[in-house]
Scaffold this motif. Structure first.
Motif, PDB file in Angstrom:
ATOM      1  N   CYS A 219     -44.289 -22.128   0.583  1.00 45.25           N
ATOM      2  CA  CYS A 219     -42.750 -22.625   1.103  1.00 45.25           C
ATOM      3  C   CYS A 219     -42.297 -21.710   2.276  1.00 45.25           C
ATOM      4  CB  CYS A 219     -41.922 -23.057  -0.020  1.00 45.25           C
ATOM      5  SG  CYS A 219     -42.290 -24.199  -1.046  1.00 45.25           S
TER       6      CYS A 219
ATOM      7  N   PRO B 187     -39.100 -28.772  10.255  1.00 46.22           N
ATOM      8  CA  PRO B 187     -38.265 -29.086  11.328  1.00 46.22           C
ATOM      9  C   PRO B 187     -36.990 -28.325  11.096  1.00 46.22           C
ATOM     10  CG  PRO B 187     -38.399 -30.795   9.755  1.00 46.22           C
ATOM     11  CD  PRO B 187     -39.237 -29.765   9.180  1.00 46.22           C
ATOM     12  N   THR B 188     -36.356 -27.991  12.123  1.00 45.62           N
ATOM     13  CA  THR B 188     -34.844 -27.167  12.025  1.00 45.62           C
ATOM     14  C   THR B 188     -33.945 -27.697  11.051  1.00 45.62           C
ATOM     15  OG1 THR B 188     -35.245 -27.186  14.421  1.00 45.62           O
ATOM     16  CG2 THR B 188     -33.406 -25.969  13.525  1.00 45.62           C
ATOM     17  N   GLY B 189     -33.681 -29.132  10.983  1.00 47.04           N
ATOM     18  CA  GLY B 189     -32.791 -29.715  10.304  1.00 47.04           C
ATOM     19  C   GLY B 189     -32.969 -29.468   8.759  1.00 47.04           C
ATOM     20  N   GLY B 190     -34.565 -29.162   8.445  1.00 44.40           N
ATOM     21  CA  GLY B 190     -34.620 -28.725   6.882  1.00 44.40           C
ATOM     22  C   GLY B 190     -33.991 -27.816   6.379  1.00 44.40           C
TER      23      GLY B 190
ATOM     24  N   ALA C  55     -30.937 -27.168   3.179  1.00 42.56           N
ATOM     25  CA  ALA C  55     -31.396 -27.495   1.980  1.00 42.56           C
ATOM     26  C   ALA C  55     -32.571 -26.685   1.259  1.00 42.56           C
ATOM     27  CB  ALA C  55     -31.899 -29.035   1.723  1.00 42.56           C
ATOM     28  N   ARG C  56     -33.539 -26.152   2.463  1.00 45.66           N
ATOM     29  CA  ARG C  56     -34.675 -25.198   1.893  1.00 45.66           C
ATOM     30  C   ARG C  56     -34.012 -23.851   1.653  1.00 45.66           C
ATOM     31  NH1 ARG C  56     -39.881 -24.802   3.360  1.00 45.66           N
ATOM     32  NH2 ARG C  56     -39.943 -27.232   3.345  1.00 45.66           N
TER      33      ARG C  56
ATOM     34  N   ALA D 178     -32.881 -24.094  -2.011  1.00 45.01           N
ATOM     35  CA  ALA D 178     -34.328 -24.132  -2.890  1.00 45.01           C
ATOM     36  C   ALA D 178     -34.850 -22.901  -3.056  1.00 45.01           C
ATOM     37  CB  ALA D 178     -34.937 -25.452  -2.418  1.00 45.01           C
TER      38      ALA D 178
ATOM     39  N   HIS E  95     -37.489 -29.974  -5.002  1.00 43.89           N
ATOM     40  CA  HIS E  95     -37.613 -29.782  -3.465  1.00 43.89           C
ATOM     41  C   HIS E  95     -38.889 -28.997  -3.190  1.00 43.89           C
ATOM     42  CE1 HIS E  95     -35.655 -28.440   0.341  1.00 43.89           C
ATOM     43  NE2 HIS E  95     -36.965 -27.967   0.694  1.00 43.89           N
TER      44      HIS E  95
ATOM     45  N   ILE F 109     -42.436 -30.290  -1.654  1.00 43.42           N
ATOM     46  CA  ILE F 109     -43.074 -29.610  -0.257  1.00 43.42           C
ATOM     47  C   ILE F 109     -44.419 -29.075  -0.526  1.00 43.42           C
ATOM     48  CG2 ILE F 109     -42.916 -27.563   1.521  1.00 43.42           C
ATOM     49  CD1 ILE F 109     -40.813 -30.108   1.864  1.00 43.42           C
TER      50      ILE F 109
ATOM     51  N   PHE G 262     -36.874 -36.496  14.098  1.00 37.65           N
ATOM     52  CA  PHE G 262     -37.613 -35.489  14.070  1.00 37.65           C
ATOM     53  C   PHE G 262     -37.284 -34.093  13.651  1.00 37.65           C
ATOM     54  CE2 PHE G 262     -40.071 -38.966  16.196  1.00 37.65           C
ATOM     55  CZ  PHE G 262     -41.420 -38.468  15.576  1.00 37.65           C
ATOM     56  N   ASP G 263     -35.941 -33.971  13.742  1.00 32.27           N
ATOM     57  CA  ASP G 263     -35.046 -32.781  13.208  1.00 32.27           C
ATOM     58  C   ASP G 263     -35.094 -32.812  11.688  1.00 32.27           C
ATOM     59  OD1 ASP G 263     -33.891 -30.522  13.836  1.00 32.27           O
ATOM     60  OD2 ASP G 263     -31.781 -31.167  13.443  1.00 32.27           O
ATOM     61  N   HIS G 264     -35.519 -33.808  11.023  1.00 34.50           N
ATOM     62  CA  HIS G 264     -35.643 -33.972   9.496  1.00 34.50           C
ATOM     63  C   HIS G 264     -36.651 -34.299   8.905  1.00 34.50           C
ATOM     64  CE1 HIS G 264     -31.117 -33.363  10.461  1.00 34.50           C
ATOM     65  NE2 HIS G 264     -31.091 -32.499   9.284  1.00 34.50           N
ATOM     66  N   GLY G 265     -37.778 -34.275   9.770  1.00 38.09           N
ATOM     67  CA  GLY G 265     -39.109 -34.890   9.227  1.00 38.09           C
ATOM     68  C   GLY G 265     -40.219 -34.599  10.228  1.00 38.09           C
ATOM     69  N   ARG G 266     -41.584 -34.701   9.983  1.00 37.23           N
ATOM     70  CA  ARG G 266     -42.660 -34.697  10.580  1.00 37.23           C
ATOM     71  C   ARG G 266     -43.912 -35.539  10.319  1.00 37.23           C
ATOM     72  NH1 ARG G 266     -44.788 -29.352  11.420  1.00 37.23           N
ATOM     73  NH2 ARG G 266     -47.036 -30.361  11.322  1.00 37.23           N
TER      74      ARG G 266
ATOM     75  N   SER H 258     -33.602 -34.306   3.433  1.00 34.19           N
ATOM     76  CA  SER H 258     -33.502 -33.309   4.824  1.00 34.19           C
ATOM     77  C   SER H 258     -34.675 -32.989   5.498  1.00 34.19           C
ATOM     78  CB  SER H 258     -32.873 -32.218   4.476  1.00 34.19           C
ATOM     79  OG  SER H 258     -33.560 -31.330   3.555  1.00 34.19           O
ATOM     80  N   ASP H 259     -35.755 -33.333   5.081  1.00 38.65           N
ATOM     81  CA  ASP H 259     -37.106 -32.892   5.709  1.00 38.65           C
ATOM     82  C   ASP H 259     -38.054 -33.672   5.263  1.00 38.65           C
ATOM     83  OD1 ASP H 259     -39.333 -31.564   6.611  1.00 38.65           O
ATOM     84  OD2 ASP H 259     -38.765 -29.626   5.563  1.00 38.65           O
TER      85      ASP H 259
ATOM     86  N   ARG I 126     -41.631 -35.583   5.131  1.00 35.82           N
ATOM     87  CA  ARG I 126     -43.055 -35.423   5.421  1.00 35.82           C
ATOM     88  C   ARG I 126     -43.863 -36.763   5.289  1.00 35.82           C
ATOM     89  NH1 ARG I 126     -43.606 -29.712   5.728  1.00 35.82           N
ATOM     90  NH2 ARG I 126     -41.474 -29.038   5.894  1.00 35.82           N
TER      91      ARG I 126
END
Lengths: 494, 494
Positions: free
Chosen positions: A24, A33-36, A39-40, A43, B19, B23, B221-225, B239-240, B242
């Motif tokens: 991780c 991505p930045t917005g994650g 919350a990360r 965690a 979480h 990931i 895209f700030d919260h995912g990819r 928040s992320d 995938r």
């Protein structure tokens, strides 16, 4: 199950959570991505609390006491020693200090990112004072527990067995010949001309070139991968090593050798002894030995003329530019051995790098031992830079004592590892050459004899031996800076 | 802290470990090299044991009892209800059954991968018998705890509130018109001609096209990819998020619409209520509602002629093939609405898909309720395939009852969600059109009015309401298959 096996099971369970933290952590740097981030962060904090709780379970002290009385094999004794070292380092500090340092360090590091750009020493010092104070408390507690001096107790976190006494001796030796060697080399190189790369080198092409070089270096792609991140690193776990790089499309030189460097770290991890996986004995011996492997790849293999010849050929092929003078073998060799006196450690060449490290070592040593205060650092930095590299950093904090991340969160004791690594690498090469035709192996494109030596002597040993034992078994002597000096003189004056 | 808040803190702590599991699960599918698998499996197992222990802590029963007596707001009551539902589902089974099913399921699934290729029913049945037996035990225990029938208790894991009674009614309705509608459409389409894509469509280009389409669909895209994996899925955390896809360079049609589908899942996740993050109330309402969002994107938006027009334009631009008849708007529309009777569910078109699902529903329902035995399944499959789609699977297990992964590890009760999702999607579109100019919004390229409706009515509601409440608030009625029928007739016969 006896106490020894209970301990092994327990630390293996911890290692599973450290595995997840490593993956991780890599994801955070290379994928997320930045917005994650928020919350990360929560965690990861929960994960670290869990690891901390597992590490601090009360029955461990009893198990260690019992295991130390039990009849164990030599290997088991080594495993026990390393498990205990890690456990003590992780449990000796009071919870309140760990938290206070973590908060002060995070605050200082976060603010530093902007303050560095603004050359704002006053702003930085306001946060850093607390980090230094708490790090000294840490050093004193670790010193009391180990019978070492405060700085040596911090050093022990990264370089078990190293001491100020040894480092002073080694670095005094280096200081006795390095400044004049640097001057000689710069004078010699001033008569040479070199073709600088001038973009455009697409990232995609650089990546496929990097992968080809990793192949040549026998990186095990079944147990690892290459990605991109702002700050290149080697992460993941031995069964799945994640290295990263950063591409600049204006040039390819730095990223390419960066990949060679990280591949050295990675092959060490991939080659660690699987029988001890999940215990401290199955981990890398020290930061210095880790760096010795990355620098062995980068400096001993990577700048070997036979290897540069492969690089020239591969680069010209990937960029489809066979007649471009930038990719000429002799030009690449020059590009990779240019020496400059400059301010920034991370951009420094092989020859000036030790000066950057020794300067930091001397300052952090005196800072931890209470010989100097945090406010003395800029002045000392300026003096030492003038002395070692003839550069003044008066008022230039950004390119002076504020340039590195290490001190911002109180990682005092880490810097020596870089130059210890370079010295070990030179010593390993000297020893290897007694039995291995290194140039011939590189020329042939099958570098197996080199990697077999490293695997047999370094990688497969994990932490089963002390650093001194490991180095003596591999090279018949403990660390001897003469090999480093001989290597540099041969490369830069030969 | 009162019991309610203690519960919320506790489940939020659990969510941090979930979480990390999400990931690392994504990493396993999209990034991890093969050799990383064994150590990762151990690390994930340790993580799941930890989550299980947190979920089964003895004080939770007491906290639930106390919280249910406390004065709570309506929202808090919803949070409590969902936390409790999840807790009960996770703790009602005896540990021995959970382990036995996990082992039998893993064994059966693993062997199935090869047995499916070998069309080896006998080999599969030998493992599957145990999975069915243990799943029935699970269903009976869940039934006893909830007062439902065994199958309804399993259904409740994926579709809280759904029941055999409702599904029978809905699916009987579909069965009354679907087979003849399929025949009519196939007859109609038999007179049309269509240009099939014939490679070469490079993965890199498909990816940049996919990213452009995700942009049009306002993926954050700030919260995912977007990445690649063998089996496309939507993972990560709200928040992320995938999402993954798989590219075939021979054609672009499937992967492109696959990305649209996963983007629907992703936007639901990205739009879940942040105020309830980490509690069950902040999660997606059900598998059927999740699928309603992916199918809303894939079927309601993605096959809308205005959207196909954007796809045609974007695809022609990315593949630099403006005069290629494959990318003509009318041709793409045909490619995306072709109807075929075929064996494989995952390759099925919008119109025949419900037949595949209803067949599975009827079999798994009777299997869980003890009406039929595992050995009856191939025969029943053949009968139903003949009845619904006119195809025989006699002796063809590979393309018959052995084609799906779901039953191999005992995930009985999941299949209905697919068709419930398609029906909900049609109903949401019908309701949305009362206030939103859907065609106009898509034509304009700014689909915000559509997403605002979905966000306000579905995404932002999380699990604060039951599915029936949610659907009624959004559409003024509970699930009504008439909208699905009208949608299909209009698209395929209109």
């Amino acid at each position: 199950m006896n106490a020894y096996h209970q301990l092994v099971e327990h630390v293996k369970n911890i290692s599973h959570f450290e595995h997840l933290a490593a993956i991780c952590g890599w994801d955070q740097a290379a994928m997320m991505p930045t917005g994650g981030a928020p919350a990360r962060a929560e965690a990861m904090a929960a994960l670290h609390v869990h690891i901390h709780q597992l590490m601090n379970q009360p029955q461990l002290a009893e198990w260690f006491a019992q295991a130390e009385q039990a009849p164990l094999t030599t290997e088991q004794q080594a495993v026990l020693r390393e498990m205990k070292r890690r456990w003590q380092q992780n449990t000796v500090l009071p919870e309140s200090l760990v938290q206070a340092k973590s908060i002060a360090g995070a605050r200082c590091e976060h603010a530093w990112r902007q303050q560095k750009q603004d050359n704002d020493w006053a702003g930085f010092a306001a946060n850093w004072e607390e980090v230094v104070k708490l790090s000294r408390e840490e050093a004193q507690i670790r010193a009391a527990a180990t019978g070492k001096t405060p700085y040596d107790a911090m050093l022990d976190l990264y370089e078990p067995g190293a001491s100020t006494q040894t480092l002073d001796r080694l670095f005094d030796d280096v200081k006795s010949w390095l400044p004049s060697l640097i001057d000689q080399v710069i004078e010699k190189q001033s008569h040479e001309s070199v073709q600088l790369p001038r973009g455009n080198y697409p990232s995609e092409t650089q990546k496929s070139l990097g992968l080809a070089v990793m192949q040549l270096l026998q990186f095990d792609f079944d147990h690892g991968r290459l990605d991109e991140s702002t700050h290149p690193f080697c992460g993941g776990v031995p069964s799945d090593v994640r290295i990263t790089t950063r591409y600049s499309e204006a040039e390819f030189v730095q990223s390419l050798m960066g990949i060679v460097h990280e591949t050295g770290h990675a092959r060490y991890e991939q080659g660690l002894p699987k029988a001890y996986a999940g215990t401290a004995a199955g981990e890398a011996r020290s930061m210095g030995i880790h760096e010795s492997q990355s620098l062995f790849f980068e400096m001993q293999i990577g700048r070997n003329p036979q290897f540069i010849s492969h690089l020239a050929e591969l680069a010209a092929r990937h960029f489809n530019a066979h007649n471009d003078p930038v990719f000429a073998e002799a030009n690449l060799q020059k590009l990779y051995t240019r020496v400059n006196k400059d301010f920034i450690r991370v951009d420094a060449d092989e020859l000036t790098y030790p000066a950057h490290v020794i300067l930091r070592y001397e300052i952090e040593r005196d800072l931890m031992n209470g010989v100097i205060e945090f406010r003395d650092v800029p002045e000392l930095w300026d003096q030492k830079m003038q002395h070692y590299l003839g550069l003044s950093t008066q008022g230039n904090y950004r390119q002076g004592c504020m340039q590195d991340i290490h001190w911002t969160d109180g990682s005092f004791g880490y810097f020596p590892s870089y130059t210890l690594g370079a010295m070990y690498a030179a010593q390993f090469m000297a020893a290897m050459k007694k039995t291995v035709d290194v140039d011939g192996a590189i020329r042939s494109g099958d570098l197996s004899p080199i990697f077999n030596w490293l695997s047999a002597n370094i990688w497969s040993k994990g932490s089963l031996f002390t650093t001194d034992e490991l180095v003596k078994q591999a090279t018949e002597e403990t660390l001897n800076p003469a090999h480093f000096k001989a290597h540099l003189e041969s490369r830069y004056l030969g």
